[in-house]
Design a protein around this motif. Sequence first.
Motif, PDB file in Angstrom:
ATOM      1  N   HIS A   1      12.550  -1.898  -4.722  1.00 52.63           N
ATOM      2  CA  HIS A   1      12.450  -0.438  -4.668  1.00 52.63           C
ATOM      3  C   HIS A   1      11.024   0.090  -4.475  1.00 52.63           C
ATOM      4  CE1 HIS A   1      16.637   0.163  -5.785  1.00 52.63           C
ATOM      5  NE2 HIS A   1      16.494  -0.654  -6.804  1.00 52.63           N
ATOM      6  N   GLY A   2      10.017  -0.745  -4.784  1.00 56.21           N
ATOM      7  CA  GLY A   2       8.643  -0.252  -4.791  1.00 56.21           C
ATOM      8  C   GLY A   2       8.273   0.212  -6.187  1.00 56.21           C
ATOM      9  N   ALA A   3       7.031  -0.009  -6.588  1.00 54.34           N
ATOM     10  CA  ALA A   3       6.594   0.283  -7.959  1.00 54.34           C
ATOM     11  C   ALA A   3       6.784   1.748  -8.341  1.00 54.34           C
ATOM     12  CB  ALA A   3       5.133  -0.120  -8.133  1.00 54.34           C
ATOM     13  N   ASP A   4       6.615   2.646  -7.378  1.00 55.95           N
ATOM     14  CA  ASP A   4       6.737   4.075  -7.677  1.00 55.95           C
ATOM     15  C   ASP A   4       8.167   4.502  -7.981  1.00 55.95           C
ATOM     16  OD1 ASP A   4       4.035   4.416  -7.312  1.00 55.95           O
ATOM     17  OD2 ASP A   4       4.225   5.076  -5.234  1.00 55.95           O
ATOM     18  N   HIS A   5       9.115   3.636  -7.678  1.00 63.29           N
ATOM     19  CA  HIS A   5      10.521   3.984  -7.874  1.00 63.29           C
ATOM     20  C   HIS A   5      11.185   3.154  -8.972  1.00 63.29           C
ATOM     21  CE1 HIS A   5      10.107   6.400  -4.300  1.00 63.29           C
ATOM     22  NE2 HIS A   5       9.666   5.346  -3.640  1.00 63.29           N
ATOM     23  N   VAL A   6      10.334   2.493  -9.772  1.00 60.75           N
ATOM     24  CA  VAL A   6      10.831   1.666 -10.875  1.00 60.75           C
ATOM     25  C   VAL A   6      10.202   2.138 -12.180  1.00 60.75           C
ATOM     26  CG1 VAL A   6      10.863  -0.664 -11.871  1.00 60.75           C
ATOM     27  CG2 VAL A   6      11.226  -0.353  -9.416  1.00 60.75           C
TER      28      VAL A   6
ATOM     29  N   LEU B   1      11.431  -7.587 -13.494  1.00 59.78           N
ATOM     30  CA  LEU B   1      10.627  -6.428 -13.100  1.00 59.78           C
ATOM     31  C   LEU B   1      10.031  -6.643 -11.714  1.00 59.78           C
ATOM     32  CD1 LEU B   1       9.356  -3.690 -13.894  1.00 59.78           C
ATOM     33  CD2 LEU B   1       7.425  -4.979 -14.825  1.00 59.78           C
ATOM     34  N   ALA B   2       9.531  -7.844 -11.472  1.00 63.18           N
ATOM     35  CA  ALA B   2       8.948  -8.150 -10.156  1.00 63.18           C
ATOM     36  C   ALA B   2       9.983  -7.990  -9.055  1.00 63.18           C
ATOM     37  CB  ALA B   2       8.376  -9.562 -10.158  1.00 63.18           C
TER      38      ALA B   2
ATOM     39  N   PHE C   1       2.262  -4.873 -12.386  1.00 64.78           N
ATOM     40  CA  PHE C   1       3.193  -4.671 -11.282  1.00 64.78           C
ATOM     41  C   PHE C   1       3.195  -3.235 -10.766  1.00 64.78           C
ATOM     42  CE2 PHE C   1       5.233  -8.479 -13.288  1.00 64.78           C
ATOM     43  CZ  PHE C   1       4.969  -9.353 -12.244  1.00 64.78           C
ATOM     44  N   GLY C   2       2.260  -2.433 -11.255  1.00 65.79           N
ATOM     45  CA  GLY C   2       2.081  -1.092 -10.721  1.00 65.79           C
ATOM     46  C   GLY C   2       3.091  -0.068 -11.181  1.00 65.79           C
ATOM     47  N   VAL C   3       3.815  -0.367 -12.269  1.00 68.00           N
ATOM     48  CA  VAL C   3       4.829   0.555 -12.778  1.00 68.00           C
ATOM     49  C   VAL C   3       4.172   1.555 -13.723  1.00 68.00           C
ATOM     50  CG1 VAL C   3       6.931   0.732 -14.163  1.00 68.00           C
ATOM     51  CG2 VAL C   3       6.671  -1.133 -12.526  1.00 68.00           C
ATOM     52  N   LYS C   4       4.131   2.797 -13.304  1.00 70.74           N
ATOM     53  CA  LYS C   4       3.440   3.825 -14.079  1.00 70.74           C
ATOM     54  C   LYS C   4       4.325   4.447 -15.168  1.00 70.74           C
ATOM     55  CE  LYS C   4       0.420   5.045 -10.193  1.00 70.74           C
ATOM     56  NZ  LYS C   4       0.983   4.071  -9.244  1.00 70.74           N
TER      57      LYS C   4
END
Length: 229
Positions: free
Chosen positions: A33-38, A26-27, A63-66
Motif C-alpha cells: 500500500h505504501g507507508a503513507d497508507h499504512v 508490516l513490511a 518502515f516510514g509509518v507515521k
Amino acid sequence: MAGMDKNSSIAAVVVLSGGQDSATCLALAVKKHGADHVAAITFKYGQRHRIETTFAKRLAKRFGVKKHVVVSLDFYNRITTNALMSDVPIARKKGAACPNTVVEGRNAMFLLAAGVWAKSLGATEIHTGVSQTDFSGYPDCRAVFIRAQQRMMRLAMKWPFKIVTPFMAATKADEWELAEKLGILDVIENETVTCYNGIPGKGCGKCPACKLRNRGFAEFNARKRRQQG
C-alpha cells in the motif's frame, strides 16, 4: 459516517508487537500500500517486557509509518494470568492443550481494537502475523479463529473488514526467506524482539519463542545452501 476521519487515506492497519512476525507483516503491508497508507497499532497489556513497545516504535519509523498508536490494555492482568505477564516460569504441563504463555483472548482483543481504529480511519484491512503452521498450542492463531473473528467484526461494526494473515500457512524458515527477498533480513534479525525473556535479536536461545525462531533461521540457511549447491 460518524467518527470516521474523512481526511485519512489509510488502507490497512497492522498489529505490530515488535517481533519477527509482525515486523515482516508490516513490511509486506508497506510494500503493498505504501507507508503513507499504512497505520500500525501496538498494545501494552501487562507483558513483562515493555521493550517490545520500544522496538515496535522503532520499526514503525524504520518502515516510514507515521500513524502509529500504542494502546494500553492495563486491565488485562486483573482478569487473567500467564507466564508472559508474571514471573511464573515458562512451561507446558504434561497433558495440557496449551503452554502457560497463552494470553487468553489476546488476538481477539487486539483485532477487535485494531478494527475499531481501522474503521475510524476508513480502512478495511487488518494485518496480523499469526500462523498455524508452526503451531504452539495457541488457539487464536488458527485460520478457523481468524475467519470467525472477521465475521464477528463485520457483524459488530457493519464494516467490510478483511483480516490479512500472510503467514498462516508459512513456517519460520519461509518468513526468513521472505525477509531476505524484501531486503530486510538484517532488520528482522537484529531489530526485533521475539524472545519471551525480552532479549532483542537472537534472544536468549532457550525459551520456546527463541527455539522456534532460531530453528527457522537454521532451516532457511540450509535451504539457501541447497539452492546454491
